[in-house]
Design an enzyme around this catalytic site. Structure first.
Site, short mmCIF file in Angstrom:
data_model
loop_
_atom_site.label_atom_id
_atom_site.label_comp_id
_atom_site.label_asym_id
_atom_site.label_seq_id
_atom_site.Cartn_x
_atom_site.Cartn_y
_atom_site.Cartn_z
N LYS A 188 -5.14 19.90 19.64
CA LYS A 188 -4.72 19.44 18.31
C LYS A 188 -5.90 19.22 17.37
O LYS A 188 -5.77 19.43 16.17
CB LYS A 188 -3.87 18.16 18.43
CG LYS A 188 -2.50 18.47 19.02
CD LYS A 188 -1.45 17.44 18.76
CE LYS A 188 -0.09 17.98 19.19
NZ LYS A 188 0.96 17.01 19.29
N LYS B 113 3.34 27.53 23.98
CA LYS B 113 4.57 26.73 24.06
C LYS B 113 5.29 26.67 22.70
O LYS B 113 4.64 26.75 21.66
CB LYS B 113 4.29 25.33 24.62
CG LYS B 113 3.75 24.35 23.64
CD LYS B 113 3.88 22.91 24.18
CE LYS B 113 3.46 21.97 23.07
NZ LYS B 113 3.99 20.65 23.13
N LYS C 121 6.56 22.32 17.31
CA LYS C 121 6.99 21.96 15.95
C LYS C 121 6.01 22.48 14.91
O LYS C 121 6.38 22.75 13.78
CB LYS C 121 7.00 20.43 15.80
CG LYS C 121 8.04 19.73 16.62
CD LYS C 121 7.75 18.24 16.53
CE LYS C 121 8.61 17.45 17.45
NZ LYS C 121 8.02 16.17 17.81
#
Ligand code: AQP
Length: 359
Positions: free
Chosen positions: A119, A221, A224
């Protein structure tokens, strides 16, 4: 000495675009666990703000997404009366316990967290401190209730291992004090029975949808934050959008294999078979038994019909529930009050164990 009461805790961030991975990997499994356990399900709004405001969208978006995730829980079948549903920031004890865990967890442990690396990306110096210490807050979410079971997708496995390390270190560092105050609960450590204050939480991960992958790239994966909306099926997508996304999903040119072994090295085919299996509550063998040898031109429409059949009622119910914001807010308020009572009980003990004076 007693043993830990079996309790389930889990959460979802209100960062928008709730998708099929969140549903199959987490929320749907929470519904099943309600039968056998007391459950606490949380909209983790304090986790949402660990990323840049451009990701979580600012105050209005956060409020909207918090209500939408709550509506998704309820529409999926979570019972907020028998169990507890609330948003994290209402229960101050999570942040208080996270501070204690900031002082228990070691820098080296957090430096190993792959989600932070993913992230934060290349610009680590510019990531928030909250993003780095996110796993400590997650440990606090779970251990504020001394939860024994946490159902999550596979991506959260490393964070749950860290939660266990934090619990173990707290139990060991304060073992004398825990015993002196009579706050120990019997746990097994190898052949030995020891007294612990926090349980070593069990991750509940598994099934064919433990890791739902992007529809555009079977090695990534479903997420969002993927800029491509075609990469995921959002829970609020309508029937046409779901069908279109499945029709456009990336696949290879071969027909489906005749056994599950044949899915190896075919990430996109494996992903679609896994999604189908999860939606019918079966394993991949069953799907390959029915569709092995068939072309994607046959399998994709069948998967689209199934996904629409399973997801459309949830989307409709989410819209119905979301339309009544005051009902959603009342659920969160009631859940927050009940959660705070439980968390405060744990925190009173934690303060005593550490030596923080209190009334
Ligand atoms: N692709 C997935 N497959 C299976 N389970 C998944 N989960 C998330 N993605 C998948 C599970 O959903 C729960 C809630 O996740 P979250 O909202 O707390 O955060 P996340 O894991 O960061 O979700 P995203 O979609 O991947 O968001 P971004 O794009 O922000 O990284 C968790 O139990 C998670 O395991």
């Amino acid at each position: 000495m007693s043993t830990f009461e079996q309790l389930v805790f889990s959460g979802v961030q209100p960062t928008g675009n709730l998708h099929l991975g969140n549903y199959l990997g987490a929320i749907r499994r929470w519904v099943a666990l309600q039968e056998d356990y007391n459950c606490i399900y949380c909209v983790v709004d304090q986790h949402a703000i660990t990323q840049a405001m451009s990701v979580w969208g600012g105050p209005a978006e956060l409020m909207r997404n918090t209500r939408e995730v709550t509506a998704a829980f309820l529409a999926s079948g979570i019972d907020p009366k028998k169990h507890i549903v609330f948003n994290q920031s209402r229960v101050r004890q999570h942040a208080e316990l996270a501070w204690v865990f900031n002082c228990i967890a070691r820098m080296g442990w957090l430096n190993r967290m792959t989600q932070f690396k993913d992230k934060a990306g290349k610009d680590r110096e510019n990531a928030s401190v909250g993003l780095f210490t996110y796993p400590n807050l997650m440990a606090a979410d779970i251990l504020a209730y001394r939860a024994t079971h946490v159902p999550v997708g596979e991506d959260q496995k490393q964070h749950l291992e860290l939660t266990r390390d934090i619990a173990q270190k707290f139990n060991t560092d304060f073992s004398g004090r825990i015993a002196e105050l009579g706050l120990g609960v019997e746990t097994q450590s190898g052949d030995e029975t020891i007294a612990s204050f926090f349980p070593l939480t069990e991750p509940v991960i598994g099934g064919p949808a433990a890791r739902v992958m992007s529809l555009r790239d079977g090695t990534k994966k479903m997420s969002k934050s993927d800029p491509s909306d075609l990469s995921r099926i959002n829970l609020i997508d309508d029937a046409d959008t779901i069908s279109k996304k499945i029709r456009k999903a990336k696949t290879d040119a071969e027909p489906l294999p005749s056994d599950v072994e044949g899915l190896k090295d075919r990430p996109e085919a494996d992903n679609l078979v896994g999604i189908y299996a999860a939606l019918i509550d079966a394993n991949k063998e069953k799907v390959i038994g029915d569709f092995g040898g068939q072309q994607f031109s046959v399998f994709k429409p069948a998967l689209a019909d199934l996904a629409v059949e399973r997801l459309a009622p949830i989307a409709a119910e989410m819209r119905r529930i979301s339309a009544d914001a005051s009902y959603v807010d009342a659920v969160l308020k009631d859940g927050g009050e009940r959660a705070a009572l439980l968390a405060e009980k744990t925190l009173r003990n934690v303060r005593d164990i550490i030596g923080f004076l209190q009334d």
